[in-house]
Structure formats: structure tokens, C-alpha cells
Write a protein that holds these residues in place. Structure first.
Motif, short mmCIF file in Angstrom:
data_model
loop_
_atom_site.label_atom_id
_atom_site.label_comp_id
_atom_site.label_asym_id
_atom_site.label_seq_id
_atom_site.Cartn_x
_atom_site.Cartn_y
_atom_site.Cartn_z
N THR A 21 -7.37 0.03 7.69
CA THR A 21 -6.98 1.38 7.33
C THR A 21 -6.43 1.50 5.91
O THR A 21 -6.55 2.55 5.29
CB THR A 21 -5.96 1.94 8.33
OG1 THR A 21 -4.88 1.01 8.46
CG2 THR A 21 -6.60 2.17 9.68
N GLN A 22 -5.86 0.44 5.40
CA GLN A 22 -5.35 0.50 4.03
C GLN A 22 -6.49 0.68 3.03
O GLN A 22 -6.45 1.55 2.17
CB GLN A 22 -4.53 -0.74 3.71
CG GLN A 22 -3.86 -0.68 2.36
CD GLN A 22 -2.96 -1.88 2.12
OE1 GLN A 22 -3.09 -2.91 2.79
NE2 GLN A 22 -2.04 -1.74 1.20
N CYS A 47 -6.68 7.22 8.84
CA CYS A 47 -6.04 6.24 7.94
C CYS A 47 -4.70 6.75 7.44
O CYS A 47 -3.73 5.99 7.34
CB CYS A 47 -6.95 5.95 6.75
SG CYS A 47 -8.45 5.07 7.18
N TYR A 50 -2.19 6.36 10.24
CA TYR A 50 -1.88 4.97 10.52
C TYR A 50 -1.07 4.32 9.40
O TYR A 50 -0.07 3.65 9.65
CB TYR A 50 -3.18 4.18 10.75
CG TYR A 50 -2.94 2.83 11.35
CD1 TYR A 50 -2.81 2.68 12.72
CD2 TYR A 50 -2.84 1.70 10.55
CE1 TYR A 50 -2.59 1.44 13.28
CE2 TYR A 50 -2.61 0.46 11.10
CZ TYR A 50 -2.49 0.33 12.47
OH TYR A 50 -2.24 -0.89 13.00
N GLU A 51 -1.49 4.54 8.17
CA GLU A 51 -0.86 3.86 7.03
C GLU A 51 0.41 4.56 6.56
O GLU A 51 1.38 3.91 6.19
CB GLU A 51 -1.83 3.73 5.86
CG GLU A 51 -2.93 2.74 6.08
CD GLU A 51 -2.42 1.32 6.25
OE1 GLU A 51 -1.46 0.92 5.57
OE2 GLU A 51 -3.01 0.59 7.08
N LYS A 52 0.39 5.88 6.53
CA LYS A 52 1.51 6.65 5.97
C LYS A 52 2.39 7.28 7.04
O LYS A 52 3.36 7.95 6.73
CB LYS A 52 1.00 7.75 5.03
CG LYS A 52 0.12 7.25 3.90
CD LYS A 52 0.91 6.46 2.90
CE LYS A 52 0.01 6.10 1.71
NZ LYS A 52 0.69 5.28 0.75
#
Length: 99
Positions: A21-22, A47, A50-52
Motif C-alpha cells: 500500500t505504501q 491505500c 491503510y497507510e494514512k
């Protein structure tokens, strides 16, 4: 959309599906062509969530795609993927607060 941009979008979608996801976030954010590729908008939402940990925006992006393209299975997969992630994060937070 030029060929390089189209390849970047497809690579971003592929990485998001793989769980990277990054990189998916980076590729899709850099391409910023959601109007032309609705799957990109849905996976960018995944993404981003998930990432932020920006679940609100991620859900909004996926729902926008679902409203505009209800037959697009990708949007449902992305939405389901980070809804599960949000629930897991919530459970972990509740559990760690009890400890």
C-alpha cells in the motif's frame, strides 16, 4: 492519458492489490488521474486508509466510484479491504486500552 502515466496507474493498482500500500499510494497519488480510471480512485482510497489511517476519505472515494460505476467489482474489493483493516485497528486500540 499518456502511456507512462497509464502504466504508473496500472502499477499502482497492482501494488495496492498485492498489499504494498505504501508504493501503491505513491504511484496513484503521483498520477492523480482518477477521473479516467475509476479503479485507481478506489484503490487510492484503500491505500490512503491503510497507510494514512484516513478511513473517512478512503470510504468516500470508494463510495463515489460505486455510485458512478456500480458494476465495478474493484471498488467493492477495495472498500471491503480497508473496512476490515479499520475494524482490526479499532479492536487493537480497544484491547490495548484495556491492558
Amino acid at each position: 492519458m499518456n502511456i507512462d502515466l497509464a502504466e504508473e496507474v496500472q502499477e499502482g493498482i497492482k501494488e495496492a492489490k498485492r498489499g504494498n500500500t505504501q508504493l501503491g499510494l505513491q504511484l496513484l497519488q503521483d498520477s492523480a488521474c482518477f477521473n479516467n480510471v475509476p479503479e485507481a480512485k478506489a484503490w487510492f482510497g484503500y491505500c490512503l486508509a491503510y497507510e494514512k489511517k484516513d478511513f473517512r476519505t478512503g470510504i468516500t472515494l470508494c463510495r463515489e466510484v460505486i455510485q458512478q460505476h456500480p458494476g465495478l467489482a474493484e471498488s467493492y474489493l477495495a472498500l471491503d479491504g480497508f473496512t476490515c483493516t479499520a475494524e482490526t485497528a479499532s479492536r487493537r486500540s480497544t484491547f490495548s486500552n484495556r491492558a
